[in-house]
Design an enzyme around this catalytic site. Structure first.
Site, PDB file in Angstrom:
ATOM      1  N   CYS A  85     -23.551  -2.822  11.742  1.00 17.92           N
ATOM      2  CA  CYS A  85     -22.624  -2.507  10.656  1.00 17.92           C
ATOM      3  C   CYS A  85     -23.039  -1.163  10.073  1.00 17.92           C
ATOM      4  O   CYS A  85     -24.229  -0.927   9.847  1.00 17.92           O
ATOM      5  CB  CYS A  85     -22.685  -3.598   9.588  1.00 17.92           C
ATOM      6  SG  CYS A  85     -21.608  -3.284   8.191  1.00 17.92           S
ATOM      7  N   HIS A 126     -15.021  -8.913  11.888  1.00 20.16           N
ATOM      8  CA  HIS A 126     -16.083  -8.246  11.116  1.00 20.16           C
ATOM      9  C   HIS A 126     -15.485  -7.593   9.866  1.00 20.16           C
ATOM     10  O   HIS A 126     -16.025  -7.727   8.755  1.00 20.16           O
ATOM     11  CB  HIS A 126     -16.750  -7.200  12.020  1.00 20.16           C
ATOM     12  CG  HIS A 126     -17.873  -6.436  11.394  1.00 20.16           C
ATOM     13  ND1 HIS A 126     -19.181  -6.559  11.802  1.00 20.16           N
ATOM     14  CD2 HIS A 126     -17.885  -5.514  10.388  1.00 20.16           C
ATOM     15  CE1 HIS A 126     -19.954  -5.761  11.073  1.00 20.16           C
ATOM     16  NE2 HIS A 126     -19.188  -5.107  10.208  1.00 20.16           N
ATOM     17  N   GLU A 127     -14.351  -6.917  10.039  1.00 15.58           N
ATOM     18  CA  GLU A 127     -13.762  -6.192   8.898  1.00 15.58           C
ATOM     19  C   GLU A 127     -13.130  -7.153   7.882  1.00 15.58           C
ATOM     20  O   GLU A 127     -13.212  -6.916   6.674  1.00 15.58           O
ATOM     21  CB  GLU A 127     -12.736  -5.163   9.395  1.00 15.58           C
ATOM     22  CG  GLU A 127     -13.258  -4.155  10.413  1.00 15.58           C
ATOM     23  CD  GLU A 127     -14.603  -3.534  10.067  1.00 15.58           C
ATOM     24  OE1 GLU A 127     -14.938  -3.439   8.876  1.00 15.58           O
ATOM     25  OE2 GLU A 127     -15.333  -3.164  11.010  1.00 15.58           O
ATOM     26  N   HIS A 130     -15.750  -8.329   5.682  1.00 14.85           N
ATOM     27  CA  HIS A 130     -16.045  -7.355   4.619  1.00 14.85           C
ATOM     28  C   HIS A 130     -15.117  -7.581   3.420  1.00 14.85           C
ATOM     29  O   HIS A 130     -15.544  -7.488   2.262  1.00 14.85           O
ATOM     30  CB  HIS A 130     -15.842  -5.926   5.119  1.00 14.85           C
ATOM     31  CG  HIS A 130     -17.050  -5.303   5.740  1.00 14.85           C
ATOM     32  ND1 HIS A 130     -18.206  -5.046   5.036  1.00 14.85           N
ATOM     33  CD2 HIS A 130     -17.285  -4.860   7.003  1.00 14.85           C
ATOM     34  CE1 HIS A 130     -19.098  -4.479   5.848  1.00 14.85           C
ATOM     35  NE2 HIS A 130     -18.559  -4.359   7.050  1.00 14.85           N
TER      36      HIS A 130
HETATM   37  C1  FME Z   1     -18.407  -5.475  16.239  1.00 14.61           C
HETATM   38  S1  FME Z   1     -17.670  -5.091  14.802  1.00 14.61           S
HETATM   39  C2  FME Z   1     -18.658  -3.790  14.199  1.00 14.61           C
HETATM   40  C3  FME Z   1     -17.989  -3.089  13.068  1.00 14.61           C
HETATM   41  C4  FME Z   1     -18.830  -2.052  12.434  1.00 14.61           C
HETATM   42  N1  FME Z   1     -18.172  -1.482  11.314  1.00 14.61           N
HETATM   43  C5  FME Z   1     -18.423  -1.919  10.060  1.00 14.61           C
HETATM   44  O1  FME Z   1     -17.669  -2.567   9.390  1.00 14.61           O
HETATM   45  C6  FME Z   1     -19.100  -0.928  13.400  1.00 14.61           C
HETATM   46  O2  FME Z   1     -20.185  -0.882  13.928  1.00 14.61           O
HETATM   47  O3  FME Z   1     -18.213  -0.152  13.637  1.00 14.61           O
END
Ligand code: FME
Length: 136
Positions: A85, A126-127, A130
């Site tokens: 992240c 993932h987002e 958040h």
């Molecule tokens: C596998 S989802 C990873 C998402 C991460 N971005 C952050 O919110 C990133 O490394 O872009």
């Protein structure tokens, strides 16, 4: 406009407020900021640039996409992923689903529903985490 990254984990732990058509400039800045970090970063949520609104952007096989108020309405195929992240250091484990159905609004507040699978689905999960104040 590229905005600085928010690293305050107390701020990032908040649940995002609903986004509306007044937040288009935030979405534009989020897309600019994602592009500025494109080597290594595949998705961002608005709180990562210090705006506590439910907006995400992500790379969808080379095409930048945005979603206002995304919600996962169906999920299947649980697996354990290892991911990083931009707001944190290192790699951590996260529970993800191989297939998700997402409902969201575009910047004109039109509603869409669509299935996503694989890597794109993982980024979206993932987002959306958040937006719920959940960090890996
Ligand atoms: C596998 S989802 C990873 C998402 C991460 N971005 C952050 O919110 C990133 O490394 O872009």
């Amino acid at each position: 406009m590229v905005r600085p990254l928010m690293t305050d984990t107390v701020f990032l732990a908040q649940k995002a407020l609903p986004a509306d058509a007044g937040d288009i400039a935030v979405a534009d800045d989020l897309l600019d900021t994602l592009k500025a970090h494109e080597d290594g970063c595949v998705g961002m949520a608005a709180n990562m640039i210090g705006v506590n609104k439910a907006i995400i952007v992500f790379d969808n096989d080379g095409t930048p996409c945005e979603m206002f108020n995304p919600v996962i309405v169906y999920r299947k195929g649980l697996y354990l992923a290892e991911e990083g992240c931009l707001s944190l250091q290192g790699q951590r484990r996260a529970r993800r689903h191989r297939t998700i159905k997402v409902q969201w609004q575009d910047r004109q507040m039109q509603t869409h529903v669509r299935n996503f699978t694989g890597w794109t689905a993982q980024i979206i999960q993932h987002e959306i985490d958040h937006c719920s104040g959940i960090l890996i």
